[in-house]
Write a protein that holds these residues in place. Structure first.
Motif, mmCIF file in Angstrom:
data_model
loop_
_atom_site.group_PDB
_atom_site.id
_atom_site.type_symbol
_atom_site.label_atom_id
_atom_site.label_comp_id
_atom_site.label_asym_id
_atom_site.label_seq_id
_atom_site.Cartn_x
_atom_site.Cartn_y
_atom_site.Cartn_z
ATOM 1 N N ASN A 41 36.414 -18.977 -3.832
ATOM 2 C CA ASN A 41 35.554 -17.864 -4.275
ATOM 3 C C ASN A 41 35.954 -16.810 -5.173
ATOM 4 O O ASN A 41 35.512 -16.458 -6.368
ATOM 5 N N VAL A 100 29.016 -17.274 -4.810
ATOM 6 C CA VAL A 100 30.120 -16.583 -5.329
ATOM 7 C C VAL A 100 29.453 -16.496 -6.944
ATOM 8 O O VAL A 100 29.561 -15.672 -7.419
ATOM 9 N N GLN A 108 32.823 -10.848 -1.900
ATOM 10 C CA GLN A 108 33.731 -12.304 -2.144
ATOM 11 C C GLN A 108 34.430 -12.658 -0.976
ATOM 12 O O GLN A 108 34.411 -13.696 -0.568
#
Lengths: 314, 391
Positions: free
Chosen positions: A276, B210, A30
């Motif tokens: 994110n 993501v 991430q």
């Protein structure tokens, strides 16, 4: 640990958060997602911020420049068969030529006009360039292949990560350093910086300010074109792609401070991180955190993290 | 004074004549996005709409009147579409509204049709709401809907023996309704299979990393998704380097098996994708499809043709059949005729359910494979999954 993670999954409805806590590899991915996304946005937003910093024009057409960059990349790679890196160069040069025409024929007449007039003009440009792209490339969507050698994933020891995205993680800071060196360490850069602060004084010192304006507009537009070119392997060139990017770019430059290179760089990184990690924690409200941050910045420090208040500038 | 009166009479007479002339045409209103991002689909649909209107006129018109197409650009925006629909009814005097790409646009146009009591035939918008809680007397749909599509996806998940599913849908009416449709379908076909992760990227999202990494971390063996058009192209191109399609099977709604997506992606189209399409130029379910394909092919100047025109043609054809049966342009009589109306189309017969106003539109489904001689990935084998018999 497991009952705690189960509690997060079931009661907070956030399986992503449970994975984030229990899996450092996932957290690292991430982090890379955040940096690569932020750097892609930085390359585009840097041009927007630079143009505003010097020309004081909020250029809504910047997203259209980005779209043209992506389309040019498609034409150069898929139709002419040249390599991707030639296409990036072609996109930057193509956008500089287009910007030269736009600046000479339109922008130079609105520098001293009020912001509303400038907004209307750049908005009209969005519509014109959108239709121009449709005339040239039609309404189809296109796919640009990843450049040779960057299509797969790279082994980072603890995880694999897409090579192309890793390249963006490196290229973004490289472009930032190059721009910073240009502005801080070259004569032209210092003149450009001076133009952001007092254009009348600069003119009185015999500097040809309109030429500075043209050069800055060209560099800013080339960055948008380059951003579009670099995004094209994972964002297919298609009508309307300009609208998808411009809001995020404005959020970044407002958080960082309009006209500040450092601000844009940091703003882009923050945007990437907030988007994110926010999407992992609250999967169905991915934009909330970025816009909440924007709201906080506007309330506490409306000139942005690295921007300067009007009174400071005078 | 007398001279002025004469001039006024001549002008009034001319205006009346013009007005009468217009009243002698059937105005078929078209609402598709023909500029901006939606033009990718709206422009081919516009071609289909015109083909439908041309068909009516070649057939001698309707009720002895010629049909003309009145067209507006919705820009894929519900507010723009609603304003255009209103203008078409009040200023242009259209007899019917046909089109509407995207569920939010379809719902907006449907609301105008309800207020103005004008027939609206939704040819593309799939949200279940249009023919359930937001159904009214004047709205009919020839497109499929999210419960049909969700059920088909659940049937494929059953075929693939899915144990746990990750679901990724766009964050707007279509995505939310399709997710609900899949859940209903799973309850019917795979009651023991759980959806372990639900993700909702926003409409026009550009970065999917993501979501991709969350899917890969969730341990599901099948992904269901309604990422249509460029959303799927971008998702797939971003997911491929992560190896997602090598590890997890993807059931893709949103017509990802169509020519436009397969040809756009070319060699980048990933493995392990099961996808759908309303129409496939290389698959002839009946004789009429061959003729339709050659006509469309001639018009577009390419052998490979896009899927959207057939949807628009079906919408126009359904209206024409209803007007013929009603023998009138009165919206109430035409609506009455549309209930239970059956027509033949290039992709098979279509019937509107008299209660729900929903057409029994199923779709072609199958794995997307590389095939010798094919210009890009094609669906093989092709299975027509019909619409649910009862909702």
């Amino acid at each position: 640990m497991e009952p705690f993670l189960e509690f997060i999954r079931e009661n907070l409805g956030s399986p992503g958060l449970a994975i984030l806590i229990s899996n450092p590899q996932f957290a690292f991915i991430q982090l890379l997602n955040s940096i690569s996304m932020g750097m892609n946005y930085f390359i585009i937003a840097a041009g927007l911020s630079l143009i505003f910093g010097v020309l004081k024009v909020i250029n809504f057409a910047h997203g259209a420049f980005y779209m043209f960059g992506a389309y040019i990349t498609y034409s150069v790679t898929e139709l002419m068969g040249l390599s991707f890196f030639w296409a990036v160069l072609a996109a930057a040069i193509g956008l500089m030529l287009m910007a030269l025409i736009i600046e000479r024929c339109l922008f130079q007449f609105i520098y001293d006009k009020e912001h509303l007039m400038q907004l209307l003009l750049t908005f009209a440009l969005v519509l014109i360039l959108g239709d121009l792209a449709k005339i040239i490339w039609g309404t189809d969507q296109y796919s640009v292949a990843y450049p040779a050698g960057l299509a797969g994933a790279t082994n980072l020891g603890i995880t694999f990560y897409p090579s192309y995205r890793l390249m963006l993680c490196v290229l973004g800071p490289a472009i930032f350093i190059a721009l910073w060196l240009f502005i801080e360490r070259t004569r032209w850069g210092r003149i450009t910086k001076a133009a952001t602060q007092d254009r009348d004084m600069l003119s009185a010192l015999g500097i040809n300010v309109p030429v500075i304006y043209t050069i800055v507009f060209l560099i800013g537009s080339a960055l948008a074109g380059m951003g579009g070119a670099l995004a094209s392997p994972f964002n297919s060139p298609a009508p309307g792609m300009d609208a998808n990017i411009i809001v995020e770019c404005f959020v970044i430059v407002i958080i960082g401070g309009l006209g500040s290179l450092w601000g844009t760089f940091v703003g882009a990184l923050i945007f990437g991180l907030v988007f994110n990690f926010g999407s992992v924690i609250v999967p169905n409200a991915q934009d909330v955190f970025a816009f909440l941050l924007l709201l906080i910045v506007l309330l506490i420090r409306p000139w942005g993290l690295y921007g300067r208040a009007e009174s400071e500038g005078q | 004074m007398r001279h002025r009166l004469l001039v006024s009479l001549v002008i009034a007479g001319t205006l009346l004549a013009i007005n009468n002339l217009h009243a002698e045409e059937i105005k078929i209103g078209m609402l598709y996005p023909i500029t901006g991002g939606g033009a990718i689909y709206g422009s081919p649909a516009q071609i289909g709409h015109r083909m439908g209107v041309e068909e009516i006129n070649l057939d001698g018109g309707l009720l002895g009147l010629q049909a003309i197409s009145v067209e507006r650009d919705t820009k894929l925006n519900p507010a723009t579409a609603a304003a255009a629909a209103k203008e078409m009814i009040t200023k242009d005097g259209v007899h019917v509204l046909i089109g509407g790409l995207s569920s939010s646009v379809g719902l907006a146009v449907s609301e105008v049709a309800r207020q103005e009591k004008v027939i609206y035939i939704a040819t593309i918008a799939k949200t279940i709401q249009m023919t359930t809680n937001k159904r009214h007397n004047y709205v009919f749909r020839t497109a499929s809907h999210t419960d049909f599509e969700g059920d088909a996806m659940a049937q494929i998940a059953e075929k693939l023996n899915a144990k746990s599913i990750c679901d990724i849908q766009l964050d707007y009416a279509y995505g939310h309704d399709l997710a609900a449709g899949i859940e209903k379908g799973l309850a019917r076909h795979l009651p023991d299979t759980k959806i372990v992760l639900s993700l909702r990227p926003k409409l026009r999202a550009t970065d999917y990393n993501v979501f991709i990494t969350q899917i890969m971390g969730a341990g599901c063996d099948v992904v269901t998704g309604g990422l249509w058009g460029p959303h799927f192209v971008d998702f797939a191109k971003q997911a491929t380097p992560f190896g997602l399609f090598q590890q997890i099977k993807f059931i893709a709604g949103g017509e990802i098996g169509s020519h436009e997506i397969a040809s756009t992606m070319g060699r980048d189209y990933p493995d392990n994708v099961w996808a759908n399409s309303y129409e496939l130029w290389y698959h002839h379910p009946n004789e009429e499809h061959k003729k339709f394909h050659s006509k469309l092919s001639a018009q577009l100047g390419t052998h490979e043709t896009t899927m959207w025109p057939v949807l628009a043609v079906i919408g126009v054809r359904m209206y024409a059949a209803a007007v013929k049966q009603a023998g009138s342009l009165d919206p109430d009589l035409v609506a009455e005729a549309l209930r239970g109306m059956s027509i033949d189309t290039p992709v098979g017969p279509r019937t509107i359910d008299p209660t729900t106003h929903q057409t029994d539109t199923g779709q072609f489904w199958g794995p997307m494979v590389k095939k010798e001689g094919a210009p890009y990935r094609v669906m093989d084998p092709i299975t027509y999954i019909p619409a649910l018999l009862s909702e």
